[in-house]
Enzyme design. Structure first.
Site, PDB file in Angstrom:
ATOM      1  N   ARG A  59       0.492 -25.918   0.281  1.00 30.35           N
ATOM      2  CA  ARG A  59       1.362 -25.721  -0.895  1.00 30.35           C
ATOM      3  C   ARG A  59       1.479 -24.239  -1.255  1.00 30.35           C
ATOM      4  NH1 ARG A  59      -0.576 -26.627  -5.749  1.00 30.35           N
ATOM      5  NH2 ARG A  59      -1.884 -28.338  -5.033  1.00 30.35           N
ATOM      6  N   TYR A 113      27.816 -25.910  -8.927  1.00 35.99           N
ATOM      7  CA  TYR A 113      27.483 -27.217  -8.339  1.00 35.99           C
ATOM      8  C   TYR A 113      27.048 -28.170  -9.462  1.00 35.99           C
ATOM      9  CZ  TYR A 113      24.956 -30.705  -5.647  1.00 35.99           C
ATOM     10  OH  TYR A 113      24.501 -31.881  -5.118  1.00 35.99           O
ATOM     11  N   ASP A 186      23.869 -17.983  -6.750  1.00 34.69           N
ATOM     12  CA  ASP A 186      23.781 -18.968  -5.678  1.00 34.69           C
ATOM     13  C   ASP A 186      24.768 -18.518  -4.596  1.00 34.69           C
ATOM     14  OD1 ASP A 186      24.193 -21.197  -4.033  1.00 34.69           O
ATOM     15  OD2 ASP A 186      23.782 -22.619  -5.645  1.00 34.69           O
ATOM     16  N   LYS A 211      22.780 -26.224   3.765  1.00 34.52           N
ATOM     17  CA  LYS A 211      24.187 -26.014   4.137  1.00 34.52           C
ATOM     18  C   LYS A 211      24.292 -25.080   5.352  1.00 34.52           C
ATOM     19  CE  LYS A 211      24.624 -28.329   0.343  1.00 34.52           C
ATOM     20  NZ  LYS A 211      24.357 -29.745   0.417  1.00 34.52           N
TER      21      LYS A 211
END
Ligand SMILES: Cc1ncc(COP(=O)(O)O)c(C=O)c1O
Length: 399
Positions: A59, A113, A186, A211
């Site tokens: 982690r 988005y 973004d 993407k």
């Protein structure tokens, strides 16, 4: 492992942690190991205390993710990067690291988005954060919102989803910094092949690596590229909250990055051809693509994207079409897939009112400008003439 006699012990340990290799693998392997060992516990202690680099627990980081972070930071011209399990995990962490908390405000672009909009419109207000939405193509409106709300951060997309508005990132960054706000951009649609927000002073550059960066529709992920100081803040957040990208996903994404510039070029060339064709089609009433000269931010796009590449994303409105006609159009496509994602090698189409912007009420969608006749197209790297032939067939079917 002659040291141990029992088959139970031998089955667990033989073959693991052998001699130090005297070779280097050419490409980064997938490090699935959750824990990491050091000969001297002092080293483990130093890694835990961030006094030296290294790995202790998955982690906190692992070598495969680090390799991906290194290349993303390099391509985005940032000091450092951190990977996340999805683009939304990255968006959310960037807001936290930018100092958005109870009693502060956030300014967001209207047409981000859908899930980013929903974080700002619904989640953050529950926690005492005031959210204000602006049209980021109107600098006066941005300036006014910054002055009124004195936000901790402003969040926007370089090329917006799904209306393909292009933000004047350098100008907005100047205004935001003057107002004491951090800037989160973004850059998923533009990718570093077109534009590098950090070079313009942006604080956090966010990606849905699902993407274009991954590029093949087979791996979910996110990343933030930023300064070393901000990465430290983000690292403390991910150490507490998780949301990590798995090492197998990091490996697939790292593999995708290698062909990002090649793919992006093809996406852009194809999209330009498709956008021009759509613009001339009698059933199409509007085409949103920054490469078209009538696009409201075309001149700005020429300035921001110096290679005159305008991305692989197009949205367009079909004349007099509602949900029924759009469904018929999408079902008639054979090559272009009606799948809810973008930026893949495959051409993809999506109905924002049904999927990416479903989280918005019809009133919110109307305000943003997402009509019921709007279709989003992610132009793939297939042959442009075959993409166009598919569109032509399907547009004929809705007559
Ligand atoms: C611009 C943009 N940002 C963020 C996201 C969220 O990414 P993910 O689906 O990887 O969480 C998306 C998803 O479509 C997106 O289009």
């Amino acid at each position: 492992m002659a040291k141990y006699k029992s088959i139970f012990t031998r089955a667990v340990h033989v073959g693991e942690r052998g001699a130090k290799p005297d070779f280097k693998p050419v490409s980064m392997p997938i490090y699935n190991s959750v824990g990491y060992l050091y000969e001297d516990l002092k080293d483990l202690d130093a890694v835990f205390g961030s006094e030296r680099p290294g790995f202790v627990y998955a982690r906190y980081g692992n070598p495969t993710n680090s390799a991906l972070e290194e290349v993303l930071a390099d391509l985005e011209e940032g000091e450092a990067a951190l990977t996340f399990g999805s683009g939304m995990a990255a968006v959310y962490a960037s807001l936290m690291a930018a100092g958005v908390k109870a009693g502060t405000a956030v300014v967001s672009a209207f047409d981000v988005y859908g899930a980013t909009y929903a974080i700002c419109a619904r989640l953050l207000p529950n926690w005492g954060v005031k959210a204000q939405f602006v049209d980021v193509t109107n600098l006066r409106e941005v300036e006014q919102a910054l002055a009124e709300t004195k936000p901790a951060a402003i969040i926007l997309e370089t090329i917006s989803n799904p209306l393909m508005k292009v933000a004047d990132v350098p100008a907005i960054t100047r205004l935001a910094h003057q107002a004491g706000a951090k800037v989160i951009v973004d850059n998923t649609f533009a990718t570093p092949v077109l534009f590098q927000p950090l070079a313009q002073g942006v604080d956090f550059c966010v990606h849905s690596t699902t993407k274009y960066i991954g590029g093949h529709g087979d791996v979910l992920g996110g990343a933030i590229v930023t300064s070393n100081a901000n990465r430290k803040i983000l690292h403390e957040i991910i150490k507490m909250t998780g949301g990590n990208l798995g090492p197998a996903e990091a490996w697939l994404t790292l593999r995708g990055v290698k062909t990002l510039p090649l793919r992006m070029r093809q996406h852009c060339l194809n999209a330009m051809e498709v956008a021009k064709w759509l613009q001339a089609h009698p059933h199409v009433s509007k085409v949103n693509y920054p490469g078209l000269t009538h696009h409201p931010q075309h001149d700005l796009s020429m300035k921001l994207f110096p290679e005159a590449l305008f991305g692989g994303m197009i949205s367009f409105e079909i004349k007099n079409a509602g949900k029924k006609e759009i469904f018929r159009f999408m079902e008639s496509l054979e090559l272009i897939l009606p799948a809810t994602t973008l930026g893949d090698v495959y051409s993809l189409t999506l109905y924002p009112a049904m999927s990416s912007h479903r989280a918005l009420s019809p009133e919110e969608r109307g305000k943003v400008g997402i009509s019921d006749s709007l279709v989003r197209l992610s132009v793939g790297i297939e042959d442009a003439s075959e993409i166009i032939a598919d569109l032509e067939r399907a547009l004929e079917k809705i007559k």
